[in-house]
Scaffold this motif. Structure first.
Motif, PDB file in Angstrom:
ATOM      1  N   PHE A 137       0.821  -1.201   0.000  1.00 52.19           N
ATOM      2  CA  PHE A 137       0.000   0.000   0.000  1.00 52.19           C
ATOM      3  C   PHE A 137       0.861   1.260   0.000  1.00 52.19           C
ATOM      4  O   PHE A 137       0.448   2.315  -0.476  1.00 52.19           O
ATOM      5  CB  PHE A 137      -0.914  -0.032   1.230  1.00 52.19           C
ATOM      6  N   VAL A 138       2.088   1.137   0.526  1.00 53.91           N
ATOM      7  CA  VAL A 138       3.022   2.271   0.549  1.00 53.91           C
ATOM      8  C   VAL A 138       3.826   2.331  -0.742  1.00 53.91           C
ATOM      9  O   VAL A 138       3.918   3.377  -1.391  1.00 53.91           O
ATOM     10  CB  VAL A 138       3.961   2.170   1.772  1.00 53.91           C
ATOM     11  N   ASN A 139       4.442   1.218  -1.142  1.00 50.48           N
ATOM     12  CA  ASN A 139       5.309   1.218  -2.320  1.00 50.48           C
ATOM     13  C   ASN A 139       4.549   1.500  -3.607  1.00 50.48           C
ATOM     14  O   ASN A 139       5.106   2.054  -4.551  1.00 50.48           O
ATOM     15  CB  ASN A 139       6.037  -0.120  -2.433  1.00 50.48           C
ATOM     16  N   SER A 140       3.270   1.138  -3.663  1.00 49.56           N
ATOM     17  CA  SER A 140       2.483   1.415  -4.859  1.00 49.56           C
ATOM     18  C   SER A 140       2.032   2.866  -4.944  1.00 49.56           C
ATOM     19  O   SER A 140       1.575   3.309  -6.000  1.00 49.56           O
ATOM     20  CB  SER A 140       1.256   0.497  -4.894  1.00 49.56           C
ATOM     21  N   GLY A 141       2.132   3.597  -3.848  1.00 44.14           N
ATOM     22  CA  GLY A 141       1.706   4.988  -3.828  1.00 44.14           C
ATOM     23  C   GLY A 141       0.234   5.187  -3.560  1.00 44.14           C
ATOM     24  O   GLY A 141      -0.239   6.336  -3.531  1.00 44.14           O
ATOM     25  N   ARG A 142      -0.522   4.119  -3.342  1.00 48.27           N
ATOM     26  CA  ARG A 142      -1.960   4.277  -3.110  1.00 48.27           C
ATOM     27  C   ARG A 142      -2.265   4.987  -1.809  1.00 48.27           C
ATOM     28  O   ARG A 142      -3.264   5.695  -1.690  1.00 48.27           O
ATOM     29  CB  ARG A 142      -2.621   2.891  -3.115  1.00 48.27           C
ATOM     30  N   VAL A 143      -1.425   4.818  -0.802  1.00 53.18           N
ATOM     31  CA  VAL A 143      -1.672   5.460   0.478  1.00 53.18           C
ATOM     32  C   VAL A 143      -1.586   6.985   0.358  1.00 53.18           C
ATOM     33  O   VAL A 143      -2.325   7.713   1.026  1.00 53.18           O
ATOM     34  CB  VAL A 143      -0.661   4.948   1.533  1.00 53.18           C
ATOM     35  N   PHE A 144      -0.752   7.491  -0.540  1.00 54.39           N
ATOM     36  CA  PHE A 144      -0.592   8.938  -0.694  1.00 54.39           C
ATOM     37  C   PHE A 144      -1.785   9.549  -1.421  1.00 54.39           C
ATOM     38  O   PHE A 144      -2.157  10.691  -1.144  1.00 54.39           O
ATOM     39  CB  PHE A 144       0.707   9.245  -1.430  1.00 54.39           C
ATOM     40  N   THR A 145      -2.378   8.786  -2.352  1.00 55.25           N
ATOM     41  CA  THR A 145      -3.575   9.267  -3.030  1.00 55.25           C
ATOM     42  C   THR A 145      -4.800   9.173  -2.141  1.00 55.25           C
ATOM     43  O   THR A 145      -5.652  10.056  -2.134  1.00 55.25           O
ATOM     44  CB  THR A 145      -3.797   8.465  -4.327  1.00 55.25           C
ATOM     45  N   ARG A 146      -4.866   8.105  -1.390  1.00 52.47           N
ATOM     46  CA  ARG A 146      -6.040   7.873  -0.537  1.00 52.47           C
ATOM     47  C   ARG A 146      -6.045   8.794   0.674  1.00 52.47           C
ATOM     48  O   ARG A 146      -7.094   9.302   1.083  1.00 52.47           O
ATOM     49  CB  ARG A 146      -6.045   6.402  -0.098  1.00 52.47           C
ATOM     50  N   PHE A 147      -4.881   9.034   1.283  1.00 53.05           N
ATOM     51  CA  PHE A 147      -4.786   9.861   2.493  1.00 53.05           C
ATOM     52  C   PHE A 147      -3.709  10.927   2.268  1.00 53.05           C
ATOM     53  O   PHE A 147      -2.543  10.733   2.632  1.00 53.05           O
ATOM     54  CB  PHE A 147      -4.440   9.005   3.715  1.00 53.05           C
ATOM     55  N   PRO A 148      -4.052  12.056   1.675  1.00 55.62           N
ATOM     56  CA  PRO A 148      -3.030  13.059   1.333  1.00 55.62           C
ATOM     57  C   PRO A 148      -2.583  13.933   2.504  1.00 55.62           C
ATOM     58  O   PRO A 148      -1.588  14.643   2.363  1.00 55.62           O
ATOM     59  CB  PRO A 148      -3.738  13.908   0.272  1.00 55.62           C
ATOM     60  N   ASN A 149      -3.280  13.904   3.642  1.00 54.86           N
ATOM     61  CA  ASN A 149      -2.972  14.835   4.732  1.00 54.86           C
ATOM     62  C   ASN A 149      -2.555  14.117   6.012  1.00 54.86           C
ATOM     63  O   ASN A 149      -2.874  14.570   7.113  1.00 54.86           O
ATOM     64  CB  ASN A 149      -4.192  15.724   5.016  1.00 54.86           C
ATOM     65  N   LEU A 150      -1.841  13.029   5.899  1.00 55.93           N
ATOM     66  CA  LEU A 150      -1.454  12.273   7.084  1.00 55.93           C
ATOM     67  C   LEU A 150      -0.413  13.023   7.910  1.00 55.93           C
ATOM     68  O   LEU A 150       0.486  13.665   7.370  1.00 55.93           O
ATOM     69  CB  LEU A 150      -0.888  10.904   6.684  1.00 55.93           C
ATOM     70  N   GLU A 151      -0.554  12.926   9.226  1.00 56.63           N
ATOM     71  CA  GLU A 151       0.423  13.462  10.162  1.00 56.63           C
ATOM     72  C   GLU A 151       1.009  12.383  11.064  1.00 56.63           C
ATOM     73  O   GLU A 151       2.011  12.625  11.739  1.00 56.63           O
ATOM     74  CB  GLU A 151      -0.224  14.549  11.031  1.00 56.63           C
ATOM     75  N   ASN A 152       0.389  11.214  11.084  1.00 58.26           N
ATOM     76  CA  ASN A 152       0.824  10.113  11.951  1.00 58.26           C
ATOM     77  C   ASN A 152       0.683   8.821  11.161  1.00 58.26           C
ATOM     78  O   ASN A 152      -0.430   8.487  10.717  1.00 58.26           O
ATOM     79  CB  ASN A 152      -0.025  10.086  13.225  1.00 58.26           C
ATOM     80  N   ILE A 153       1.762   8.084  10.991  1.00 60.48           N
ATOM     81  CA  ILE A 153       1.722   6.834  10.231  1.00 60.48           C
ATOM     82  C   ILE A 153       2.542   5.778  10.955  1.00 60.48           C
ATOM     83  O   ILE A 153       3.627   6.056  11.470  1.00 60.48           O
ATOM     84  CB  ILE A 153       2.229   7.052   8.792  1.00 60.48           C
ATOM     85  N   ASP A 154       1.991   4.550  11.003  1.00 56.49           N
ATOM     86  CA  ASP A 154       2.620   3.407  11.661  1.00 56.49           C
ATOM     87  C   ASP A 154       2.760   2.296  10.625  1.00 56.49           C
ATOM     88  O   ASP A 154       1.756   1.802  10.097  1.00 56.49           O
ATOM     89  CB  ASP A 154       1.748   2.956  12.838  1.00 56.49           C
ATOM     90  N   ILE A 155       3.997   1.895  10.325  1.00 57.14           N
ATOM     91  CA  ILE A 155       4.240   0.859   9.312  1.00 57.14           C
ATOM     92  C   ILE A 155       4.868  -0.384   9.914  1.00 57.14           C
ATOM     93  O   ILE A 155       5.403  -1.226   9.178  1.00 57.14           O
ATOM     94  CB  ILE A 155       5.122   1.403   8.179  1.00 57.14           C
ATOM     95  N   VAL A 156       4.821  -0.548  11.243  1.00 57.62           N
ATOM     96  CA  VAL A 156       5.481  -1.685  11.890  1.00 57.62           C
ATOM     97  C   VAL A 156       4.883  -2.997  11.425  1.00 57.62           C
ATOM     98  O   VAL A 156       5.605  -3.929  11.011  1.00 57.62           O
ATOM     99  CB  VAL A 156       5.387  -1.549  13.428  1.00 57.62           C
ATOM    100  N   HIS A 157       3.558  -3.127  11.465  1.00 52.58           N
ATOM    101  CA  HIS A 157       2.924  -4.391  11.097  1.00 52.58           C
ATOM    102  C   HIS A 157       3.102  -4.706   9.619  1.00 52.58           C
ATOM    103  O   HIS A 157       3.083  -5.874   9.223  1.00 52.58           O
ATOM    104  CB  HIS A 157       1.438  -4.336  11.451  1.00 52.58           C
ATOM    105  N   ALA A 158       3.275  -3.684   8.790  1.00 51.35           N
ATOM    106  CA  ALA A 158       3.481  -3.924   7.367  1.00 51.35           C
ATOM    107  C   ALA A 158       4.874  -4.465   7.076  1.00 51.35           C
ATOM    108  O   ALA A 158       5.098  -5.080   6.029  1.00 51.35           O
ATOM    109  CB  ALA A 158       3.250  -2.632   6.587  1.00 51.35           C
ATOM    110  N   CYS A 159       5.815  -4.260   7.982  1.00 52.51           N
ATOM    111  CA  CYS A 159       7.196  -4.708   7.765  1.00 52.51           C
ATOM    112  C   CYS A 159       7.409  -6.158   8.190  1.00 52.51           C
ATOM    113  O   CYS A 159       8.506  -6.700   7.992  1.00 52.51           O
ATOM    114  CB  CYS A 159       8.164  -3.809   8.532  1.00 52.51           C
TER     115      CYS A 159
END
Length: 506
Positions: A137-159
Motif C-alpha cells: 500500500f506504501v510502495n504502490s503509492g496508493r496510500v498517498f492518493t487515498r490519504f493526502p494529509n497524514l500526520e501520523n503513520i505506523d508501518i510496523v505491522h506492514a514490515c
C-alpha cells in the motif's frame, strides 16, 4: 276508461315499497363524451405547452437555485434505481462538504466513504493517522492518493510478513503480531519474516516526500538511509518510535532537530533481537538535543550512555526505562539529568546489579515523580540506591513489584518530601513496614493502598489512625475483607482537605 297522463302519474304504484333507482353520477368519461372534439390548432397548442413545461422542469433541476428534494437519499446523492436522477451534492464545494464531514462521528467515515468516489477522496483528506498492514500500500503509492494529509503513520505491522488469517495474536511491549501454528526455534519472528531494510528504506523515502508535515512515525527495521530521508524532509517531526534498530541506524535521526518524543525498542524477547548500546545512546544524545520524553526498551548500555543523554539532552523531563539490559552502575548517571521530572522503571529484572558506593550516586534535583511497575526489587542495595537518587521526589507509585518486603521498602524513608504514595499489588509489605516509613513523611497528603493482603485493618495503630485523619485523600483497599472504609464513615477522617478532598473510597 282511459286515463290521462296526469292521472297515471297520480295513481298508486303497486311497487311503492321499493326504493327508486339511484341517479347516475356523471364520470369524466361521460363528460368528455359530451364535449366537442378539439380542432387541429387546439391540439397543436396543447402539445407545445406540454413540451414547454417539460423543458422548464429540466432547466430548473440543473439550476444552482433549484430547491433540493425533500427525500434525504436525494439530498446526499445516495445510489438509486434511477440513473438519471441528479446528484445535488455536486452543487456543494469540497470545502463545504469537508465542514459537514468534520461534524460526522469518526465511526461513520468508512460507511460514508463508500457512497461515491468523491466522498471517498474527501474522507481521505480528513484522516490524519493510520496503521499500515500491507507494505504494498506504501510502495504502490496508493496510500498517498487515498490519504493526502497524514500526520501520523505506523508501518510496523506492514514490515513483518505474518499470516493475516491466524487466530493467534501475541502482544509484548506494545507490539502485536499474528503467528502461525508452527513453533519457531528463534522466537515468533524469524529473519525471513522481516522485510529487507532496502525495501523499508524505499518506503520511508516515499513517505517523507509525500508528507513533509509529518508529526509522528513508527518504523521497524530501517537503516541509516531511511531515517536520513525522514529527518531531512520532515522538519516538523516531533515523535518517533523505532523498532528493531541497531546502533548505526541511529545516525539517521541526527537531522531531527525538532524531535521531542522518542521511543527506542532494541530487543523484545521472543520477537526480535537488536543491539542498542552506549554507542547508539551517545549518537542519540548528540543528535536529538531537544528531547523532552525518552523511552528505552530492551536497550543495553551503562553509565556512559545515560551520562551522555543527561549532558546533551538538557530539556529531558521524562525518562522511561523498560526491561533494560544495562551494566551495573548506570543509576549514578541519572544525576546528570538536571531537569528530569519523571522517572519510570517498567518490567525490569533488576534495578541495578552494581550501584557502587552510595556517597558517589548523587541525586536528581528536580525529580517529582517515581513510578516503578512490575520490577524485581529483591536487591536491597539497588533499591536503596534508587531511592537515594530520587530523594527529592514528591510522588512515589509502586505497582506489582516483586519481593518488595518491609526491609526493602524501609529505604524509602530517605525521601522526606513525598506528598503522594500509591501501593498496588505489594503483597509482602506489612502494616508495620508501611507505618515505619510514612510516619516519617511530614508532607504526606495522599495515600493509596490496593491489593496488598499483608496490610491488615486490625494492625492499624493509633499513630497511623491519626495520620489517616489529616490526609486529604485516602484510598484504602488492601484486601477484599477490609472494613476500614465502612468503619470510618461519618467520623470525619480525611476531611482536612476541605473541598479538595476526593473521598474515602472502599
Amino acid at each position: 276508461m282511459s286515463q290521462s297522463p296526469e292521472e297515471k302519474t297520480r295513481s298508486p304504484n303497486p311497487k311503492s315499497n321499493q326504493k327508486p333507482p339511484p341517479i347516475p353520477i356523471p364520470t369524466p368519461t361521460s363528460l368528455n363524451s359530451k364535449t366537442r372534439t378539439l380542432s387541429l390548432p387546439e391540439l397543436w397548442f396543447k402539445e407545445q405547452a406540454l413540451k414547454h413545461v417539460t423543458l422548464k422542469m429540466k432547466s430548473l433541476s440543473n439550476s444552482p437555485l433549484a430547491s433540493p428534494p425533500s427525500d434525504p437519499d436525494k439530498i446526499f446523492g445516495l445510489p438509486s434505481n434511477d440513473p438519471t436522477r441528479p446528484d445535488y451534492t455536486s452543487l456543494l464545494s469540497d470545502e463545504l462538504l469537508l465542514q459537514v464531514f468534520n461534524n460526522v462521528p469518526i465511526s461513520q467515515y468508512v460507511s460514508n466513504s463508500l457512497v461515491c468516489k468523491r466522498w471517498l477522496f474527501l474522507h481521505g483528506r480528513l484522516v490524519h493517522s493510520i496503521k499500515v498492514i500491507d507494505f504494498g500500500f506504501v510502495n504502490s503509492g496508493r496510500v498517498f492518493t487515498r490519504f493526502p494529509n497524514l500526520e501520523n503513520i505506523d508501518i510496523v505491522h506492514a514490515c513483518i510478513k505474518m499470516p493475516r488469517n491466524s487466530g493467534i495474536l501475541i502482544t509484548r511491549n506494545n507490539l502485536s503480531v499474528y503467528v502461525g501454528t508452527k513453533l519457531l526455534s528463534g522466537g515468533f519472528i524469524e529473519e525471513n519474516d522481516i522485510l529487507s531494510s532496502d525495501l523499508i528504506d524505499n518506503g520511508l523515502q516515499l513517505i517523507s516526500k509525500s508528507y513533509p508535515n509529518l508529526r509522528r512515525i513508527v518504523v521497524f527495521g530501517t537503516s541509516e538511509n531511511g531515517l536520513l530521508s525522514v529527518s531531512s524532509k520532515c522538519e516538523m517531526l516531533q515523535e518517533l518510535e523505532l523498532h528493531c534498530c541497531g546502533d548505526m541506524s541511529l545516525k539517521g535521526i541526527s537531522g531531527c532537530r525538532n524531535l521531542q518524543v522518542l521511543k527506542l525498542i532494541g530487543c523484545v524477547d521472543g520477537f526480535y533481537n537488536s543491539v542498542v548500546s552506549d554507542i547508539g545512546l551517545t549518537i542519540l544524545a548528540q543528535g536529538c538535543r531537544r528531547l523532552v520524553k525518552l523511552e528505552l526498551c530492551g536497550c543495553e548500555g551503562s553509565y556512559d550512555g545515560i551520562k551522555a543523554i543527561g549532558q546533551c539532552c538538557q530539556m529531558l523531563e521524562e525518562l522511561t526505562i523498560c526491561d533494560h539490559r544495562m551494566d551495573g552502575g548506570w543509576l549514578a548517571a541519572l544525576s546528570f539529568c538536571e531537569n528530569l521530572k519523571t522517572l519510570r522503571l517498567q518490567s525490569c529484572k533488576s534495578v541495578d546489579s552494581s550501584p557502587g558506593l552510595l556517597e558517589h550516586l548523587g541525586s536528581c534535583p528536580t525529580l517529582e515523580e517515581l513510578h516503578v511497575q512490575r520490577c524485581q526489587m529483591r536487591d536491597k542495595q539497588a533499591v536503596k540506591a534508587l531511592f537515594l537518587v530520587c530523594k527529592n521526589v514528591r510522588e512515589i507509585v509502586l505497582q506489582n513489584c516483586w519481593r518488595l518486603e518491609d526491609e526493602v521498602f524501609a529505604a524509602a524513608s530517605i525521601c522526606r518530601r513525598v506528598r503522594l504514595l500509591s501501593l498496588e499489588g505489594c503483597s509482602l509489605l506489612t502494616t508495620g513496614g508501611l507505618e515505619s516509613v510514612i510516619l516519617n513523611w511530614k508532607e504526606l497528603q495522599r495515600l493509596t493502598v490496593i491489593s496488598s493482603n499483608n496490610i491488615k485493618d486490625s494492625e492499624i495503630t493509633p499513630d497511623l489512625a491519626t495520620l489517616f485523619s489529616v490526609l486529604k485523600e485516602l484510598k484504602w483497599r488492601p484486601d477484599s475483607r477490609s472494613l476500614l472504609s465502612s468503619g470510618l464513615a461519618g467520623t470525619g477522617v480525611g476531611n482536612k482537605g476541605g473541598r479538595f478532598f476526593k473521598g474515602l473510597k472502599g
